[in-house]
Motif scaffolding. Structure first.
Motif, PDB file in Angstrom:
ATOM      1  N   GLU A 171      16.939  -9.888 -48.710  1.00  0.00           N
ATOM      2  CA  GLU A 171      16.379 -10.149 -50.041  1.00  0.00           C
ATOM      3  C   GLU A 171      14.908 -10.536 -49.975  1.00  0.00           C
ATOM      4  O   GLU A 171      14.112 -10.124 -50.826  1.00  0.00           O
ATOM      5  N   ILE A 172      14.519 -11.320 -48.992  1.00  0.00           N
ATOM      6  CA  ILE A 172      13.093 -11.622 -48.823  1.00  0.00           C
ATOM      7  C   ILE A 172      12.336 -10.332 -48.513  1.00  0.00           C
ATOM      8  O   ILE A 172      11.190 -10.141 -48.953  1.00  0.00           O
ATOM      9  N   GLY A 173      12.969  -9.414 -47.789  1.00  0.00           N
ATOM     10  CA  GLY A 173      12.356  -8.107 -47.546  1.00  0.00           C
ATOM     11  C   GLY A 173      12.074  -7.376 -48.846  1.00  0.00           C
ATOM     12  O   GLY A 173      11.027  -6.738 -48.996  1.00  0.00           O
ATOM     13  N   HIS A 174      12.990  -7.463 -49.800  1.00  0.00           N
ATOM     14  CA  HIS A 174      12.722  -6.874 -51.119  1.00  0.00           C
ATOM     15  C   HIS A 174      11.507  -7.540 -51.753  1.00  0.00           C
ATOM     16  O   HIS A 174      10.638  -6.864 -52.332  1.00  0.00           O
ATOM     17  N   ASN A 175      11.427  -8.858 -51.663  1.00  0.00           N
ATOM     18  CA  ASN A 175      10.252  -9.557 -52.204  1.00  0.00           C
ATOM     19  C   ASN A 175       8.966  -9.033 -51.596  1.00  0.00           C
ATOM     20  O   ASN A 175       7.925  -8.956 -52.260  1.00  0.00           O
ATOM     21  N   LEU A 176       9.011  -8.661 -50.320  1.00  0.00           N
ATOM     22  CA  LEU A 176       7.824  -8.160 -49.629  1.00  0.00           C
ATOM     23  C   LEU A 176       7.501  -6.707 -49.981  1.00  0.00           C
ATOM     24  O   LEU A 176       6.512  -6.159 -49.502  1.00  0.00           O
ATOM     25  N   GLY A 177       8.336  -6.104 -50.809  1.00  0.00           N
ATOM     26  CA  GLY A 177       8.049  -4.750 -51.279  1.00  0.00           C
ATOM     27  C   GLY A 177       8.876  -3.662 -50.639  1.00  0.00           C
ATOM     28  O   GLY A 177       8.625  -2.477 -50.870  1.00  0.00           O
ATOM     29  N   PHE A 178       9.893  -4.026 -49.848  1.00  0.00           N
ATOM     30  CA  PHE A 178      10.686  -3.013 -49.155  1.00  0.00           C
ATOM     31  C   PHE A 178      11.916  -2.624 -49.968  1.00  0.00           C
ATOM     32  O   PHE A 178      12.730  -3.485 -50.302  1.00  0.00           O
ATOM     33  N   PRO A 179      12.100  -1.343 -50.283  1.00  0.00           N
ATOM     34  CA  PRO A 179      13.361  -0.884 -50.863  1.00  0.00           C
ATOM     35  C   PRO A 179      14.380  -0.680 -49.746  1.00  0.00           C
ATOM     36  O   PRO A 179      14.108  -0.957 -48.583  1.00  0.00           O
ATOM     37  N   HIS A 180      15.545  -0.181 -50.082  1.00  0.00           N
ATOM     38  CA  HIS A 180      16.516   0.168 -49.060  1.00  0.00           C
ATOM     39  C   HIS A 180      15.988   1.353 -48.245  1.00  0.00           C
ATOM     40  O   HIS A 180      15.314   2.232 -48.780  1.00  0.00           O
ATOM     41  N   HIS A 181      16.290   1.361 -46.960  1.00  0.00           N
ATOM     42  CA  HIS A 181      15.683   2.336 -46.047  1.00  0.00           C
ATOM     43  C   HIS A 181      16.690   3.410 -45.664  1.00  0.00           C
ATOM     44  O   HIS A 181      17.778   3.115 -45.162  1.00  0.00           O
ATOM     45  N   ALA A 182      16.315   4.663 -45.896  1.00  0.00           N
ATOM     46  CA  ALA A 182      17.240   5.788 -45.764  1.00  0.00           C
ATOM     47  C   ALA A 182      17.018   6.589 -44.483  1.00  0.00           C
ATOM     48  O   ALA A 182      15.996   6.485 -43.814  1.00  0.00           O
ATOM     49  N   ARG A 183      17.999   7.428 -44.187  1.00  0.00           N
ATOM     50  CA  ARG A 183      17.957   8.370 -43.076  1.00  0.00           C
ATOM     51  C   ARG A 183      17.902   9.791 -43.627  1.00  0.00           C
ATOM     52  O   ARG A 183      18.615  10.122 -44.587  1.00  0.00           O
ATOM     53  N   LEU A 184      17.065  10.628 -43.031  1.00  0.00           N
ATOM     54  CA  LEU A 184      17.034  12.056 -43.337  1.00  0.00           C
ATOM     55  C   LEU A 184      17.615  12.813 -42.149  1.00  0.00           C
ATOM     56  O   LEU A 184      17.082  12.727 -41.036  1.00  0.00           O
ATOM     57  N   ARG A 185      18.708  13.527 -42.348  1.00  0.00           N
ATOM     58  CA  ARG A 185      19.262  14.392 -41.305  1.00  0.00           C
ATOM     59  C   ARG A 185      18.562  15.746 -41.397  1.00  0.00           C
ATOM     60  O   ARG A 185      18.566  16.389 -42.443  1.00  0.00           O
ATOM     61  N   CYS A 186      17.970  16.158 -40.287  1.00  0.00           N
ATOM     62  CA  CYS A 186      17.182  17.389 -40.282  1.00  0.00           C
ATOM     63  C   CYS A 186      17.729  18.367 -39.262  1.00  0.00           C
ATOM     64  O   CYS A 186      18.225  17.967 -38.193  1.00  0.00           O
ATOM     65  N   THR A 187      17.613  19.645 -39.571  1.00  0.00           N
ATOM     66  CA  THR A 187      18.094  20.695 -38.669  1.00  0.00           C
ATOM     67  C   THR A 187      17.113  20.876 -37.527  1.00  0.00           C
ATOM     68  O   THR A 187      15.923  21.111 -37.767  1.00  0.00           O
ATOM     69  N   PRO A 188      17.561  20.772 -36.261  1.00  0.00           N
ATOM     70  CA  PRO A 188      16.650  20.961 -35.128  1.00  0.00           C
ATOM     71  C   PRO A 188      15.962  22.316 -35.200  1.00  0.00           C
ATOM     72  O   PRO A 188      16.566  23.326 -35.551  1.00  0.00           O
ATOM     73  N   GLY A 189      14.673  22.323 -34.873  1.00  0.00           N
ATOM     74  CA  GLY A 189      13.910  23.561 -34.858  1.00  0.00           C
ATOM     75  C   GLY A 189      13.287  23.934 -36.181  1.00  0.00           C
ATOM     76  O   GLY A 189      12.502  24.877 -36.250  1.00  0.00           O
ATOM     77  N   LYS A 190      13.619  23.214 -37.244  1.00  0.00           N
ATOM     78  CA  LYS A 190      13.077  23.540 -38.565  1.00  0.00           C
ATOM     79  C   LYS A 190      12.171  22.453 -39.119  1.00  0.00           C
ATOM     80  O   LYS A 190      11.804  22.487 -40.293  1.00  0.00           O
ATOM     81  N   GLY A 191      11.807  21.491 -38.259  1.00  0.00           N
ATOM     82  CA  GLY A 191      10.887  20.460 -38.678  1.00  0.00           C
ATOM     83  C   GLY A 191      11.405  19.676 -39.854  1.00  0.00           C
ATOM     84  O   GLY A 191      12.580  19.316 -39.917  1.00  0.00           O
ATOM     85  N   LEU A 192      10.521  19.430 -40.822  1.00  0.00           N
ATOM     86  CA  LEU A 192      10.896  18.650 -41.991  1.00  0.00           C
ATOM     87  C   LEU A 192      11.261  19.532 -43.180  1.00  0.00           C
ATOM     88  O   LEU A 192      11.398  19.046 -44.300  1.00  0.00           O
ATOM     89  N   SER A 193      11.432  20.824 -42.928  1.00  0.00           N
ATOM     90  CA  SER A 193      11.721  21.737 -44.037  1.00  0.00           C
ATOM     91  C   SER A 193      13.207  21.828 -44.335  1.00  0.00           C
ATOM     92  O   SER A 193      13.596  22.409 -45.345  1.00  0.00           O
ATOM     93  N   ALA A 194      14.057  21.283 -43.475  1.00  0.00           N
ATOM     94  CA  ALA A 194      15.501  21.367 -43.685  1.00  0.00           C
ATOM     95  C   ALA A 194      16.117  20.002 -43.423  1.00  0.00           C
ATOM     96  O   ALA A 194      16.722  19.748 -42.388  1.00  0.00           O
ATOM     97  N   CYS A 195      15.925  19.100 -44.375  1.00  0.00           N
ATOM     98  CA  CYS A 195      16.411  17.726 -44.236  1.00  0.00           C
ATOM     99  C   CYS A 195      17.181  17.320 -45.484  1.00  0.00           C
ATOM    100  O   CYS A 195      16.890  17.790 -46.583  1.00  0.00           O
ATOM    101  N   ALA A 196      18.145  16.444 -45.306  1.00  0.00           N
ATOM    102  CA  ALA A 196      18.908  15.913 -46.429  1.00  0.00           C
ATOM    103  C   ALA A 196      19.164  14.435 -46.193  1.00  0.00           C
ATOM    104  O   ALA A 196      19.376  14.010 -45.058  1.00  0.00           O
ATOM    105  N   GLN A 197      19.123  13.660 -47.258  1.00  0.00           N
ATOM    106  CA  GLN A 197      19.387  12.233 -47.130  1.00  0.00           C
ATOM    107  C   GLN A 197      20.829  12.005 -46.708  1.00  0.00           C
ATOM    108  O   GLN A 197      21.749  12.648 -47.210  1.00  0.00           O
ATOM    109  N   ASP A 198      21.002  11.084 -45.768  1.00  0.00           N
ATOM    110  CA  ASP A 198      22.335  10.836 -45.223  1.00  0.00           C
ATOM    111  C   ASP A 198      22.468   9.359 -44.867  1.00  0.00           C
ATOM    112  O   ASP A 198      22.284   8.957 -43.718  1.00  0.00           O
TER     113      ASP A 198
END
Length: 454
Positions: A171-198
């Motif tokens: 909660e203090i982290g929220h006060n400091l400006g941090f939202p919840h932190h997510a993961r992006l699952r990305c397809t190997p070899g395609k860089g950041l063009s094939a990612c989905a939140q997971d």
């Protein structure tokens, strides 16, 4: 300690809470950010703290203890560049008897009544950066283990949630400006063009990592807790040596690689350092959009999640990872041990960087091979101004020029399926801002000990 069940819940309507402006933090002569926390215990007309003396002692340990506390955690992750201290000579005030019932978990009224009680005692918002209210939850039965304003200075803590510091740190982290932190699952070899939140990243208390995980490089940059000498902006091919993010000494902690369309990639090395990162290890990559370090996401090219027995299971594997096919930027993890990692950054159409041998041997950790041109820069954090600067916007304001929309987040974690099983479902546009909310419920029937992740 009461067991907790972590369950994802989305919020269907804006919570009408005026965040207000927290006082600007003080800065010690040595450049240490000092943030004053006013911790207040309260009672309601229909419920009271059972043992105020025991609750006060517990709160003092959880907020300000020398180890295993919220203040000890932030001293560690900031490498001593931030300190959280009691706002008054008495670390925990109260309990104050509020003229209201606790039934219904009315957080806005709890705050307003507490503010009135403080004003009557000559304490106003200029006397602290954080107001944290500890209240009896027997009748309120709030559906979370903690609630905090994102970018503001208010937190609400049910009495039972202070058995560990996890929810409070979150909660203090929220006060400091941090939202919840997510993961992006990305397809190997395609860089950041094939990612989905997971789900959640697991690399920070803001992503269900708990108090045993440090914060991400992006979160540290957001607060200005990384010095110019500890980061490098990479604009030319080069070979770099990173040290673990929470180790002390010379050398780079963060690589920042500008990508197309204003995006950036941050690279860090994690590994056990003191009490931090006991289940986080390896080289990790984060995606940053529009320079918003506070809204980064973990980029994961694996199908694994890290664990205590496999802390680097979701780290970048050895081999080239194309970050930006449009600009032809690639990154390769060459070597890694417990304390350092060698990373090569290549740019299409530019000469191959010098080999690993050139970057090692006669070069101290954090220096690049002779052919490398890395612009070391301290940059400007999105929030958390330095001694001579002022915030770009008031706490709780979504951004310069946007409506003043309070952000509120409650502490929660997954039900076994992850903290943010669907991040998109957990984000609501509210005026000019975003409301993050993940709820955590108690349930003794589960028999599972709570970890306070949120």
């Amino acid at each position: 300690m009461k067991p907790l069940v972590r369950r994802l819940a989305t919020v269907g309507a804006a919570l009408g809470l005026a965040t207000g402006s927290a006082a600007a933090p003080a800065w010690a002569d040595e450049g240490v950010e000092v943030r004053r926390v006013l911790t207040v215990m309260v009672n309601f007309q229909d419920s009271r703290l059972d043992d105020p003396d025991a609750q006060r002692a517990l709160a003092e340990r959880t907020y300000f203890g020398k180890s295993g506390s919220m203040s000890a955690y932030y001293a560690q992750v900031s490498l001593g560049r931030a300190r959280f201290v009691p706002a008054t000579d008495t670390p925990v005030l109260g309990p104050f008897d509020l003229p209201m019932n606790g039934a219904g978990c009315k957080n806005a009224e709890i705050h307003d009544r507490t503010a009135e009680a403080l004003k009557a005692r000559g304490i106003d918002p200029d006397d602290y950066e954080h107001l944290s209210i500890v209240f009896p939850d027997q009748v309120s039965k709030c559906p979370w283990a903690g609630l905090g304003t994102v970018g503001g200075g208010k937190t609400w803590m049910p009495h039972w949630a202070l058995d560990t510091p996890d929810a409070l740190i979150h909660e203090i982290g929220h006060n400091l400006g941090f939202p919840h932190h997510a993961r992006l699952r990305c397809t190997p070899g395609k860089g950041l063009s094939a990612c989905a939140q997971d789900g959640h990243s697991g690399k920070t208390p803001m992503g269900a990592g708990g108090a045993k995980a440090g914060m991400t490089a992006a979160e540290l940059l957001h607060r200005g807790w990384v010095t110019a000498a500890e980061r490098a902006t990479v604009t030319e091919p080069g070979v770099f040596t990173l040290r673990t993010l929470y180790s002390r000494g010379p050398g780079l902690r963060v690589l920042e690689v500008p990508l197309a369309d204003g995006e950036r990639a941050l690279v860090e090395l994690r590994g056990p350092s003191g009490a931090l990162d006991t289940a986080v290890a390896g080289v990790h990559l984060y995606r940053v959009t529009d320079g918003r370090y506070d809204k980064s996401a973990l980029v994961d090219f694996t199908e694994q999640d890290a664990s205590k027995s496999a802390p680097s299971a979701d780290a970048l594997p050895a081999g080239a990872v194309v970050l930006d096919p449009g600009r032809g930027i690639s990154l390769q993890v060459e070597d890694r041990d417990a304390t350092t990692a060698t990373v090569t950054v290549r740019f299409a159409g530019k000469p191959e960087p010098a080999g690993r041998e050139a970057a090692g041997g006669g070069h101290a950790p954090g220096t690049a091979a002779p052919s490398t041109k890395a612009a070391a820069t301290g940059g400007e954090p999105t929030a958390g101004p330095g001694p001579a600067s002022a915030p770009a916007a008031d706490p709780g304001v979504a951004g310069a020029g946007e409506p003043s929309q309070p952000l509120l987040a409650d502490s929660g974690a997954g039900d076994g399926k992850g903290l943010l099983a669907s991040l998109g479902a957990g984000l609501l546009a509210v005026g000019g801002g975003v409301l993050f909310a993940v709820r955590r419920r108690r349930a003794a029937a589960t028999g599972a000990a709570g970890t306070g992740r949120g």
